[in-house]
Design a protein around this motif. Structure first.
Motif, PDB file in Angstrom:
ATOM      1  N   ILE A   5       0.875  -1.105   0.038  1.00  0.00           N
ATOM      2  CA  ILE A   5      -0.055  -0.128   0.025  1.00  0.00           C
ATOM      3  C   ILE A   5       0.930   1.124  -0.040  1.00  0.00           C
ATOM      4  N   ASP A   6       0.623   2.243  -0.930  1.00  0.00           N
ATOM      5  CA  ASP A   6       1.365   3.505  -0.774  1.00  0.00           C
ATOM      6  C   ASP A   6       0.804   4.586  -0.049  1.00  0.00           C
ATOM      7  N   THR A   7       1.153   4.492   1.094  1.00  0.00           N
ATOM      8  CA  THR A   7       0.687   5.551   1.835  1.00  0.00           C
ATOM      9  C   THR A   7       1.517   5.532   3.328  1.00  0.00           C
ATOM     10  N   VAL A  25       4.723  -2.138   2.510  1.00  0.00           N
ATOM     11  CA  VAL A  25       4.249  -0.677   2.458  1.00  0.00           C
ATOM     12  C   VAL A  25       5.246   0.380   1.680  1.00  0.00           C
ATOM     13  N   THR A  26       4.795   1.212   0.773  1.00  0.00           N
ATOM     14  CA  THR A  26       5.714   2.437   0.388  1.00  0.00           C
ATOM     15  C   THR A  26       5.379   3.725   0.766  1.00  0.00           C
ATOM     16  N   THR A  27       6.232   4.526   1.155  1.00  0.00           N
ATOM     17  CA  THR A  27       6.137   5.830   1.531  1.00  0.00           C
ATOM     18  C   THR A  27       7.066   6.754   0.611  1.00  0.00           C
ATOM     19  N   ASN A  28       6.777   8.068   0.810  1.00  0.00           N
ATOM     20  CA  ASN A  28       7.838   8.992   0.218  1.00  0.00           C
ATOM     21  C   ASN A  28       7.698  10.195   1.025  1.00  0.00           C
ATOM     22  N   PRO A  29       8.616  11.327   0.763  1.00  0.00           N
ATOM     23  CA  PRO A  29       8.623  12.476   1.469  1.00  0.00           C
ATOM     24  C   PRO A  29       7.005  13.144   1.438  1.00  0.00           C
ATOM     25  N   SER A  30       6.233  13.172   0.426  1.00  0.00           N
ATOM     26  CA  SER A  30       5.135  13.801   0.337  1.00  0.00           C
ATOM     27  C   SER A  30       4.032  13.192   1.053  1.00  0.00           C
ATOM     28  N   LEU A  31       4.215  11.766   0.944  1.00  0.00           N
ATOM     29  CA  LEU A  31       2.965  10.947   1.755  1.00  0.00           C
ATOM     30  C   LEU A  31       3.338  11.238   3.118  1.00  0.00           C
ATOM     31  N   MET A  32       4.548  11.113   3.518  1.00  0.00           N
ATOM     32  CA  MET A  32       4.849  11.625   5.039  1.00  0.00           C
ATOM     33  C   MET A  32       4.289  12.809   5.480  1.00  0.00           C
ATOM     34  N   VAL A  86      15.476   1.079   2.116  1.00  0.00           N
ATOM     35  CA  VAL A  86      15.642   2.291   2.295  1.00  0.00           C
ATOM     36  C   VAL A  86      15.421   2.999   0.406  1.00  0.00           C
ATOM     37  N   LYS A  87      14.718   3.856   0.370  1.00  0.00           N
ATOM     38  CA  LYS A  87      14.045   4.337  -0.896  1.00  0.00           C
ATOM     39  C   LYS A  87      15.151   5.640  -1.276  1.00  0.00           C
ATOM     40  N   VAL A  88      15.617   5.550  -2.580  1.00  0.00           N
ATOM     41  CA  VAL A  88      16.665   6.594  -3.016  1.00  0.00           C
ATOM     42  C   VAL A  88      16.235   6.898  -4.403  1.00  0.00           C
ATOM     43  N   PRO A 132       9.283   2.208 -11.115  1.00  0.00           N
ATOM     44  CA  PRO A 132       8.813   2.951 -12.227  1.00  0.00           C
ATOM     45  C   PRO A 132       7.480   3.621 -12.008  1.00  0.00           C
ATOM     46  N   PHE A 133       7.276   4.753 -12.136  1.00  0.00           N
ATOM     47  CA  PHE A 133       6.105   5.685 -11.871  1.00  0.00           C
ATOM     48  C   PHE A 133       5.235   5.719 -12.969  1.00  0.00           C
ATOM     49  N   ILE A 134       4.242   4.768 -12.981  1.00  0.00           N
ATOM     50  CA  ILE A 134       3.233   4.436 -14.145  1.00  0.00           C
ATOM     51  C   ILE A 134       2.312   5.544 -14.386  1.00  0.00           C
ATOM     52  N   GLY A 135       1.600   6.188 -13.346  1.00  0.00           N
ATOM     53  CA  GLY A 135       0.711   7.228 -13.468  1.00  0.00           C
ATOM     54  C   GLY A 135       1.249   8.469 -13.921  1.00  0.00           C
ATOM     55  N   ARG A 136       2.637   8.938 -13.423  1.00  0.00           N
ATOM     56  CA  ARG A 136       2.981  10.183 -13.773  1.00  0.00           C
ATOM     57  C   ARG A 136       3.636  10.202 -15.268  1.00  0.00           C
ATOM     58  N   LEU A 137       4.010   8.841 -16.037  1.00  0.00           N
ATOM     59  CA  LEU A 137       3.998   8.990 -17.313  1.00  0.00           C
ATOM     60  C   LEU A 137       2.832   8.890 -17.960  1.00  0.00           C
ATOM     61  N   ALA A 166       5.940  -1.619  -9.128  1.00  0.00           N
ATOM     62  CA  ALA A 166       5.262  -0.677 -10.062  1.00  0.00           C
ATOM     63  C   ALA A 166       4.676   0.366  -9.052  1.00  0.00           C
ATOM     64  N   ALA A 167       4.932   1.476  -9.286  1.00  0.00           N
ATOM     65  CA  ALA A 167       4.437   2.851  -8.461  1.00  0.00           C
ATOM     66  C   ALA A 167       3.372   3.779  -9.311  1.00  0.00           C
ATOM     67  N   SER A 168       3.150   4.929  -8.519  1.00  0.00           N
ATOM     68  CA  SER A 168       2.633   6.030  -8.941  1.00  0.00           C
ATOM     69  C   SER A 168       1.128   5.199  -9.741  1.00  0.00           C
ATOM     70  N   ILE A 169       0.480   4.101  -9.204  1.00  0.00           N
ATOM     71  CA  ILE A 169      -0.675   3.599  -9.360  1.00  0.00           C
ATOM     72  C   ILE A 169      -1.821   4.423  -9.190  1.00  0.00           C
ATOM     73  N   ARG A 170      -2.725   4.821 -10.165  1.00  0.00           N
ATOM     74  CA  ARG A 170      -3.742   5.725  -9.886  1.00  0.00           C
ATOM     75  C   ARG A 170      -5.290   4.855  -9.913  1.00  0.00           C
ATOM     76  N   HIS A 171      -5.338   3.511 -10.304  1.00  0.00           N
ATOM     77  CA  HIS A 171      -6.609   3.198 -10.204  1.00  0.00           C
ATOM     78  C   HIS A 171      -6.539   1.410 -10.559  1.00  0.00           C
ATOM     79  N   ALA A 186       3.004  -4.501  -6.960  1.00  0.00           N
ATOM     80  CA  ALA A 186       2.146  -3.293  -7.176  1.00  0.00           C
ATOM     81  C   ALA A 186       2.041  -2.503  -5.909  1.00  0.00           C
ATOM     82  N   THR A 187       2.569  -1.013  -5.916  1.00  0.00           N
ATOM     83  CA  THR A 187       2.065  -0.374  -4.573  1.00  0.00           C
ATOM     84  C   THR A 187       1.038   0.520  -5.036  1.00  0.00           C
ATOM     85  N   CYS A 188      -0.110   0.540  -4.241  1.00  0.00           N
ATOM     86  CA  CYS A 188      -1.445   0.951  -4.675  1.00  0.00           C
ATOM     87  C   CYS A 188      -1.794   1.832  -3.483  1.00  0.00           C
TER      88      CYS A 188
HETATM   89  O1  G3P Z   1       5.390   5.551  -4.528  1.00  0.00           O
HETATM   90  C1  G3P Z   1       5.597   6.441  -5.235  1.00  0.00           C
HETATM   91  C2  G3P Z   1       3.995   6.998  -5.417  1.00  0.00           C
HETATM   92  O2  G3P Z   1       3.647   7.602  -4.220  1.00  0.00           O
HETATM   93  C3  G3P Z   1       3.854   8.298  -6.424  1.00  0.00           C
HETATM   94  O3  G3P Z   1       2.632   8.478  -6.706  1.00  0.00           O
HETATM   95  O4  G3P Z   1       0.302   9.351  -7.544  1.00  0.00           O
HETATM   96  O5  G3P Z   1       2.292  10.866  -6.535  1.00  0.00           O
HETATM   97  O6  G3P Z   1       2.502   9.789  -8.608  1.00  0.00           O
HETATM   98  P1  G3P Z   1       1.964   9.685  -7.276  1.00  0.00           P
END
Ligand code: G3P
Length: 217
Positions: A5-7, A25-32, A86-88, A132-137, A166-171, A186-188
């Motif tokens: 889960i991506d949160t 679980v995956t996080t990133n600075p924006s989610l934190m 560790v995410k880099v 790889p960030f699917i949604g942003r592509l 697979a990340a940046s999954i939108r749906h 898939a991180t969703c």
């Molecule tokens: O794990 C990466 C993911 O959080 C990015 O998603 O929706 O910001 O492109 P998004």
């Protein structure tokens, strides 16, 4: 395929864990930042709280962008819990840091990946996961899923052990297409995972079963 889960939201992680299908679980600075976590101690404690909720890998991203800072933060993050990955970000210093951290036996996730070239360097550096960030592509009219397919093909051809996350999954449909593409993970968002469950014919069929079951009481 594993589901992460991506949160960084503890309640959403709890809900996903209770479904019995969560692998990490995956996080990133924006989610934190969305969780209003402030200060190094609070950030570390939040990662620990996430680790205490799940059984699988938890991606925690370095904030530094230079090699020295990345490896310092990466080693500190790894001390939080054995589940920490560790995410880099995929930059020159990031690839160096992944090589260094992987050499220390620390699990790594190379993030902000948008090309096969970047994925190749992540694998050669020994990354545990590549994201790889699917949604942003898709957002810029490119095809995120085709990147996942390409990375999977390259990794299989050359025997790289790096897992395609697979990340940046939108749906929900992104998840289904990741299955076809051969992604390892898939991180969703929780909503996309829940979307796998819902079907109107299930609801309709169950309503009829309930009605007919009532006739036998
Ligand atoms: O794990 C990466 C993911 O959080 C990015 O998603 O929706 O910001 O492109 P998004």
């Amino acid at each position: 395929m594993k589901f992460f889960i991506d949160t960084a939201n503890l309640e959403q992680i709890r809900q996903a864990q209770e479904m019995g299908i969560l692998d990490g679980v995956t996080t990133n600075p924006s989610l934190m930042a969305k969780e209003n976590v402030k200060g190094k101690e609070a950030v570390m404690a939040h990662y620990k709280a996430i680790c205490n909720l799940v059984d699988g890998p938890v991606s925690a991203e370095v904030f530094a962008t230079d090699f020295e800072g990345m490896i310092k933060e990466g080693q500190e993050l790894a001390q939080i819990d054995p589940k920490i990955t560790v995410k880099v970000p995929c930059t020159r210093d990031g690839i160096r840091a992944i090589k260094y951290l992987s050499g220390k036996g620390i699990a790594t996730n190379c993030t902000l990946v948008f090309s096969v070239g970047q994925a190749l360097l992540a694998a050669k550096a020994g990354a545990t996961f590549v994201s790889p960030f699917i949604g942003r592509l898709d957002d810029i009219s490119e095809d995120g899923i085709s990147l996942v397919e390409h990375i999977v093909r390259i990794y299989r051809t050359y025997g790289y052990k790096t897992q395609v996350l697979a990340a940046s999954i939108r749906h929900t449909n992104h998840i289904i297409r990741c299955l076809d593409a051969g992604a390892d993970v898939a991180t969703c968002p929780l909503k996309a995972i829940e979307g796998l469950l819902n079907h109107p014919l299930t609801d309709k069929g169950l309503a009829i079963f309930i009605q007919d079951a009532a006739k036998m009481k």
